[in-house]
Every structure is written in C-alpha cells, then in structure tokens.
Write a protein that holds these residues in place. Structure first.
Motif, mmCIF file in Angstrom:
data_model
loop_
_atom_site.group_PDB
_atom_site.id
_atom_site.type_symbol
_atom_site.label_atom_id
_atom_site.label_comp_id
_atom_site.label_asym_id
_atom_site.label_seq_id
_atom_site.Cartn_x
_atom_site.Cartn_y
_atom_site.Cartn_z
ATOM 1 N N GLU A 1 17.877 36.863 -32.843
ATOM 2 C CA GLU A 1 18.927 36.630 -31.850
ATOM 3 C C GLU A 1 19.198 37.883 -31.028
ATOM 4 O OE1 GLU A 1 23.696 36.807 -32.248
ATOM 5 O OE2 GLU A 1 22.698 35.453 -33.644
ATOM 6 N N TYR A 2 19.165 39.050 -31.667
ATOM 7 C CA TYR A 2 19.520 40.315 -31.029
ATOM 8 C C TYR A 2 18.286 41.212 -30.959
ATOM 9 C CZ TYR A 2 20.023 40.878 -36.085
ATOM 10 O OH TYR A 2 19.808 40.821 -37.440
ATOM 11 N N ALA A 3 18.423 42.356 -30.318
ATOM 12 C CA ALA A 3 17.343 43.354 -30.277
ATOM 13 C C ALA A 3 17.943 44.708 -29.949
ATOM 14 C CB ALA A 3 16.281 42.985 -29.249
ATOM 15 N N GLY A 4 17.413 45.743 -30.570
ATOM 16 C CA GLY A 4 17.857 47.102 -30.288
ATOM 17 C C GLY A 4 16.871 48.101 -30.859
ATOM 18 N N TYR A 5 17.116 49.379 -30.578
ATOM 19 C CA TYR A 5 16.138 50.421 -30.907
ATOM 20 C C TYR A 5 16.831 51.729 -31.259
ATOM 21 C CZ TYR A 5 13.009 47.265 -28.333
ATOM 22 O OH TYR A 5 12.310 46.165 -27.891
ATOM 23 N N THR A 6 16.082 52.601 -31.913
ATOM 24 C CA THR A 6 16.454 54.011 -32.017
ATOM 25 C C THR A 6 15.203 54.855 -31.769
ATOM 26 O OG1 THR A 6 18.279 53.622 -33.556
ATOM 27 C CG2 THR A 6 17.378 55.831 -33.485
ATOM 28 N N LEU A 7 15.334 55.821 -30.880
ATOM 29 C CA LEU A 7 14.262 56.770 -30.588
ATOM 30 C C LEU A 7 14.480 58.005 -31.447
ATOM 31 C CD1 LEU A 7 14.566 56.699 -26.680
ATOM 32 C CD2 LEU A 7 13.264 55.124 -28.121
ATOM 33 N N VAL A 8 13.448 58.423 -32.165
ATOM 34 C CA VAL A 8 13.542 59.603 -33.009
ATOM 35 C C VAL A 8 12.461 60.594 -32.581
ATOM 36 C CG1 VAL A 8 13.507 60.531 -35.343
ATOM 37 C CG2 VAL A 8 14.425 58.231 -34.936
ATOM 38 N N LEU B 1 13.136 58.762 -41.385
ATOM 39 C CA LEU B 1 12.509 59.433 -40.243
ATOM 40 C C LEU B 1 13.384 60.515 -39.632
ATOM 41 C CD1 LEU B 1 10.890 56.351 -38.478
ATOM 42 C CD2 LEU B 1 9.680 58.228 -39.591
ATOM 43 N N THR B 2 14.664 60.522 -39.941
ATOM 44 C CA THR B 2 15.573 61.492 -39.337
ATOM 45 C C THR B 2 15.957 62.580 -40.324
ATOM 46 O OG1 THR B 2 17.472 60.066 -39.893
ATOM 47 C CG2 THR B 2 16.540 59.849 -37.685
ATOM 48 N N ARG B 3 16.114 63.801 -39.771
ATOM 49 C CA ARG B 3 16.562 64.940 -40.555
ATOM 50 C C ARG B 3 17.612 65.669 -39.719
ATOM 51 N NH1 ARG B 3 11.295 65.024 -40.206
ATOM 52 N NH2 ARG B 3 11.295 66.915 -38.927
ATOM 53 N N PRO B 4 18.877 65.593 -40.110
ATOM 54 C CA PRO B 4 19.943 66.214 -39.315
ATOM 55 C C PRO B 4 19.641 67.673 -38.981
ATOM 56 C CG PRO B 4 20.877 64.875 -41.065
ATOM 57 C CD PRO B 4 19.394 64.916 -41.314
ATOM 58 N N GLY B 5 19.773 67.994 -37.703
ATOM 59 C CA GLY B 5 19.511 69.351 -37.251
ATOM 60 C C GLY B 5 18.055 69.631 -36.938
ATOM 61 N N LEU C 1 21.997 65.162 -22.148
ATOM 62 C CA LEU C 1 22.382 65.589 -23.488
ATOM 63 C C LEU C 1 21.260 66.437 -24.068
ATOM 64 C CD1 LEU C 1 23.735 62.270 -25.059
ATOM 65 C CD2 LEU C 1 25.077 64.359 -24.740
ATOM 66 N N ASP C 2 21.609 67.557 -24.652
ATOM 67 C CA ASP C 2 20.624 68.411 -25.304
ATOM 68 C C ASP C 2 20.807 68.357 -26.817
ATOM 69 O OD1 ASP C 2 19.479 69.234 -22.935
ATOM 70 O OD2 ASP C 2 20.740 71.022 -22.752
ATOM 71 N N MET C 3 19.686 68.169 -27.523
ATOM 72 C CA MET C 3 19.664 68.171 -28.981
ATOM 73 C C MET C 3 18.492 69.033 -29.418
ATOM 74 S SD MET C 3 20.150 64.081 -29.592
ATOM 75 C CE MET C 3 21.223 63.126 -28.514
ATOM 76 N N GLY C 4 18.775 70.292 -29.745
ATOM 77 C CA GLY C 4 17.685 71.202 -30.051
ATOM 78 C C GLY C 4 16.778 71.329 -28.841
ATOM 79 N N THR D 1 15.607 66.641 -36.208
ATOM 80 C CA THR D 1 15.163 65.600 -35.283
ATOM 81 C C THR D 1 16.267 65.324 -34.262
ATOM 82 O OG1 THR D 1 15.970 63.898 -36.808
ATOM 83 C CG2 THR D 1 13.640 64.508 -36.968
ATOM 84 N N ALA D 2 15.880 64.680 -33.156
ATOM 85 C CA ALA D 2 16.839 64.262 -32.132
ATOM 86 C C ALA D 2 16.707 62.755 -31.967
ATOM 87 C CB ALA D 2 16.560 64.969 -30.807
#
Length: 386
Positions: free
Chosen positions: A350-357, A38-42, A178-181, A44-45
C-alpha cells in the motif's frame, strides 16, 4: 444480478483517523533491522525519504486519498524516528491538488504537521508539481488560480527554513543543504515557475504541467557549490533533471542544471547561456569551480514519475523513487511499475518509502526500500579522500 466478493477480495474498512497503524509498525521491523545493520552513528550519513503522497480527502482502497497523510505519519513514526536516520525528507506532491483551496491548504498544513514531530532531526519538504492546486483549477469553468503566489511557501518552505540545522542563503527559492560529515545533501526546487495571472485571474503557467529551475535559483545553487570543498554531494528534488534516455526530464532547464553539475565534477570554469526562447526561463550566469578541492556530485534523487528507476549520466547516478500514495491497477494514472505491485489498502505494498545510507568507509550508497519498493540496492559511491 448481484455479485459477491469473497473474504480475500473485500476491501478493508477505511481508516480515516490516520493514526499510525500497529500492523504497519510490525511490517517495517525487517526494514528497521536492516537499517540498523547498515548505519553507524557518526560514520554514515542517512536520509529517510518519502515522495508523492498525493493526500486528498476521502478513502480509496486502490488510489489517492486520506492514506497520503496516513503514510506520512507512519513514515515519520516508524522510519524517520529510527536511531540510524540522521535527517528526513518529503520530495514533493504532498497533496493531489485537486480539491477546493481551503481544503488543499489544510492538507498542506496537515502534511507539514505530520513531518514536524520534534524528532531532534532536520527535515526538508520539497515542492511538487501538484502542490499549487492547479489540478483543481483545470476542472473549473473559470480556471482562475485558487492559490495565491506564496501559498505553498508560506505553509511549507516556512517550516523548512525555521530549522536552524537546514542551511540556506535565502528563503526565496526552496534551496537548502545539510552537511553530515563528508556528505552534503543539497535540496533544489524543480517547480520553480513564475506566478503570473492574466486579466481573468488565470495562471499563465500551470505548475502541474510545467517543471523548471530558473536563473535566480541556479545562481544560489552555484554559490553553494562554490563552497563545497571536501564533499560528496547528493542532490534531491521533486522532478528528474534528465530521463533515462538522457533527454530533458523537466520542461525547462533540466539539461542545463545537469550540465552545471557535470562542470562542477570537472572543476571547470565557464558561463551558462541556455539561449532559451522564453525569457522567463533564460539563464545567463558565470561559474568557476576551478578552486574546488576533493568534491563531487555523486547522485540525483527524486520522485515525480511514480516508478523506481536508476541510471547513470556520466558520473552522476539518478535515483527515481516510487510514490508513497496507493496507485493500484486499473487506474489511468497508474504506471506499469505500480500495476505490477497490485497495490491495495491494507497490504504492505500500500505504501512506499526509502532511506539512503552513504557509507564513506565502504565507499557505498545503500538505498533501502519498504512497501512497493526494492528492499535493498547498493551502489559504489565516490567520497573525498581523508
């Protein structure tokens, strides 16, 4: 009469050294593979997010404990470090705030050290309502404040603000961006509570029981928004400004901040006067967004509620993320959402986490989850026209 547990029911031996575990790294490989797709450097943020670790001493197979530090270390080692992740954040309640002040201060330092691993990426750590150690104070006979006014800021906000990539106007309120594009991640502080003691050393406001945004912080937020042309803005904080029924999600000024965000999206001009009865939380501020070009606040991301939920209020999507800390069945504080996961130490839930793309090309926001979280949710997202 003695009761015996079968092998399946036996609690695993506690891991008190909190080093990242090999089985966790292996369990997160599908998450990492989906992230890479799902990510493409430069282009996606992406922001990796963990929240509500509630780190405290001791081991529990089904509730808060040293696993809070364990989960943070594994989040950084196996999620934040991934090539597709641009930045990472902890959205508050680093600690449970229920232990003696020396121990709680050390726990804050431990979480900061776990986050600050020289990944070459910026990070942000928010203040949660448990992070001023008020839960400990509540259970003392004298109820005197165990943290000084700037204890959290000196340990945590100082670590945030020493990063040159994290932009800010001041180092006073916990606000940064933070700014990303074309994407701007704006971080705010929903535990913005006055530190005031009576003659017995007792706090006027228990931070654990009060969430708020005050005037000085909001003035800084307005200043940031007034220089946000050509940005799709995702706001991140600990507590939700609104509930799903559109009522106040904070104790003070949740709807006020939300309405300011709506005014930004409408390119409006006006004056905030919230008519608060309590002078500590009164807001009287002008704003002018009429000159803003090609910008919108698209989402508000937070933890605090120990659930996973999304809802829309007008054009702002709220994303409530689940707690990283174990929250198993049979505990008073466990939400129905976590009870359904039947979270236990040694299991992937046991754990939980996320990444927003955020993906401008596909005009889409992907929310990838691992552990006690939905693996993938995708939403249409507004982006500025090129």
């Amino acid at each position: 009469m003695m009761a015996f547990l079968n092998k399946k029911q036996q609690a695993p031996a506690p891991n008190l050294n909190t080093t990242p575990r090999a089985w966790v790294a292996k369990a997160l490989v599908p998450f990492q593979n989906q992230l890479s797709q799902l990510t493409r450097p430069g282009e996606t943020a992406s922001l990796a997010v963990i929240t509500d670790t509630h780190y405290k001493a001791g081991f529990s197979a089904t509730l808060y404990g040293v696993n809070g530090l364990q989960h943070t270390k594994e989040f950084v080692a196996d999620v934040a470090s991934q090539p597709g992740v641009d930045a990472y954040a902890h959205l508050g309640d680093l600690i449970d705030g229920s232990e003696a002040p020396d121990m709680s201060r050390q726990h804050l330092q431990d979480i900061v050290a776990a986050m600050d691993q020289n990944l070459g990426k910026p990070f942000y750590i928010a203040k949660g309502n448990h992070d001023d150690n008020d839960k400990f104070d509540e259970h003392q006979v004298a109820r005197r404040a165990s943290f000084q006014q700037n204890t959290f800021a000196d340990i945590v906000f100082r670590a945030d603000y020493r990063q040159p990539q994290l932009q800010r106007f001041s180092q006073r309120h916990g606000v940064a961006w933070l700014d990303m594009g074309p994407v701007r991640f704006l971080f705010i502080n929903t535990s913005d509570i006055p530190y005031r003691l009576n003659r017995f050393g007792i706090k006027q406001y228990d931070v654990k029981l009060n969430l708020a945004v005050r005037e000085a912080q909001l003035a800084e937020i307005i200043q940031i928004l007034q220089m946000s042309d050509d940005r799709a803005i995702i706001v991140c904080g600990h507590g939700n400004l609104l509930k799903a029924n559109h009522q106040n999600g904070l104790h003070y000024n949740g709807p006020t901040v939300h309405e300011l965000f709506r005014a930004f999206n409408l390119h409006a001009q006006g004056h905030i006067d919230n008519h608060a009865k309590n002078p500590d939380f009164q807001i009287t501020l002008p704003f002018d967004f009429t000159h803003i070009r090609n910008a919108r606040i698209t989402a508000y991301v937070c933890g605090h509620r120990h659930i996973q939920q999304t809802f829309l209020d007008h054009d702002i999507r709220y994303l409530l993320l689940n707690c990283a800390a174990i929250s198993g069945r049979g505990h008073q504080l466990t939400t129905g959402y976590n009870a359904r996961w039947d979270r236990q130490y040694g299991q992937p839930s046991e754990y939980a986490g996320y990444t927003l793309v955020a993906d401008p090309a596909n005009r889409q926001l992907s929310v990838l989850g691992y552990g006690a979280a939905t693996p993938l949710r995708q939403f249409a997202m507004w982006f500025p026209e090129a």
